[in-house]
Design an enzyme around this catalytic site. Sequence first.
Site, PDB file in Angstrom:
ATOM      1  CD  GLN A   1     -25.088 -34.648  -6.353  1.00  0.00           C
ATOM      2  OE1 GLN A   1     -25.425 -33.550  -6.778  1.00  0.00           O
ATOM      3  NE2 GLN A   1     -23.932 -34.852  -5.747  1.00  0.00           N
TER       4      GLN A   1
ATOM      5  CB  THR B   1     -44.845 -17.665 -23.171  1.00  0.00           C
ATOM      6  OG1 THR B   1     -44.151 -17.720 -21.922  1.00  0.00           O
ATOM      7  CG2 THR B   1     -44.623 -18.970 -23.923  1.00  0.00           C
TER       8      THR B   1
ATOM      9  N   GLY C   1     -43.104  -4.020 -13.305  1.00  0.00           N
ATOM     10  CA  GLY C   1     -43.353  -3.790 -11.889  1.00  0.00           C
ATOM     11  C   GLY C   1     -44.493  -4.604 -11.319  1.00  0.00           C
TER      12      GLY C   1
ATOM     13  CG  MET D   1     -51.170 -11.619 -16.296  1.00  0.00           C
ATOM     14  SD  MET D   1     -52.897 -11.269 -16.661  1.00  0.00           S
ATOM     15  CE  MET D   1     -53.452 -12.820 -17.363  1.00  0.00           C
TER      16      MET D   1
ATOM     17  CD  GLU E   1     -42.132 -17.861  -3.337  1.00  0.00           C
ATOM     18  OE1 GLU E   1     -41.066 -18.483  -3.136  1.00  0.00           O
ATOM     19  OE2 GLU E   1     -42.563 -17.595  -4.474  1.00  0.00           O
TER      20      GLU E   1
ATOM     21  CD  GLU F   1     -50.904 -19.545 -17.594  1.00  0.00           C
ATOM     22  OE1 GLU F   1     -49.835 -19.317 -18.195  1.00  0.00           O
ATOM     23  OE2 GLU F   1     -51.598 -18.639 -17.083  1.00  0.00           O
TER      24      GLU F   1
END
Length: 377
Positions: free
Chosen positions: A330, A157, A128, A124, A361, A236
């Site tokens: 941690q 992948t 760019g 996919m 995002e 997916e």
Amino acid sequence: MSAGEQEDPVNGWRTAVREFCERELRPHAVEWAEAGRVDRGLWRRAGADGLLCADVPTAYGGGGRGFAAEVAVVEEQARVGDTAWGFTAHEVVAQYVLAGGTEAQRRRWLPGLASGELVGAIAMSEPGAGSDLGALTTRAEPDGDEFVLWGTKAFVTNGGLADLVVAPVMVAGALSLLVVDTRAAEPGRSPVVKIGRRGQDTVDLCLDGLRVPAADLLGGEVGGAAALSMPLMSRERLLIAVAAVAAAEAVLAEAVAWSRRHEVFGRRLIRHQGTRFALAECAASTAAGRALVDDVVRRHVAGGVSPGDAAMVKFWTTERLFDVADRCLQLYGGLGYTAGHPVARAWADARVTRVYGGANEVMREIVAASLAGGAHR
């Protein structure tokens, strides 16, 4: 208990999947990280045990068990800490062929994907263009009964071993899907070295000058790639969320066990308030993620979920996974930052989940757009 466990479509299915993952995946993390890919035989063994194409009808060689069976494989893989095997990408290829292929294409490709004789990949992203399908530039030029491809696909992948690559390309100005059979037309393959998921087979594919039969245009018609891709990208993203929650549960369980046996300042680590608060917050995040994922899985099985729902569950669970992995690391101190330690590997592997399958995002934008247009469900 996850939705996949509650809706186990075949008695003993999850037990068989768990045994496969313990036997075939868990022991090989270091070996595959060094090799940069799983071994080819893993795919055939998975096919022989019925793990591949569980949500493909038996008429095409699949298991016919439904989506919940696929969820079980994703969960069990995540629970043994494996991120090398590109199971989800392979399964999405099968769904592209099932949903968009002609009858001849289904009968030609699905049995091999189900047996593991064929390995599938989705090409996919481009150098760019990542989440923006409208920015793809790879093109296929008609030449007689063939297409000539020009362009490069990035971060593919399973790309190193793939026999079948589903690639969105521009054909006469229309976004279309071609299935590149690499046994007949070998692309240039350049391995991608990553900071995490070192055992996962990831390559860039150079398609320049590659000739593909016109008969390998998925569905046999130009165009339609966007309409077919949207629901499959949602599928997916849901599977990414399933894996994220199962991985977070596994990391948390190991951190709790470590905190119970490790001593600091004369007391078990889990007796320190800071540790207890951190684990409590991780437990709350993980439980909330489990509830969200199970709800969306049930609704998908019942009839599907919206792109907004899939985007929501993807970004929320992957953000929580990275936070849980970071907090748990941690607790191990310097040991948790050493190469090869399970929590260090989980932390590094978790980071990319916020990027692949659509950057988080972009997922937020999809959710916001669904809200602006009305209810998100």
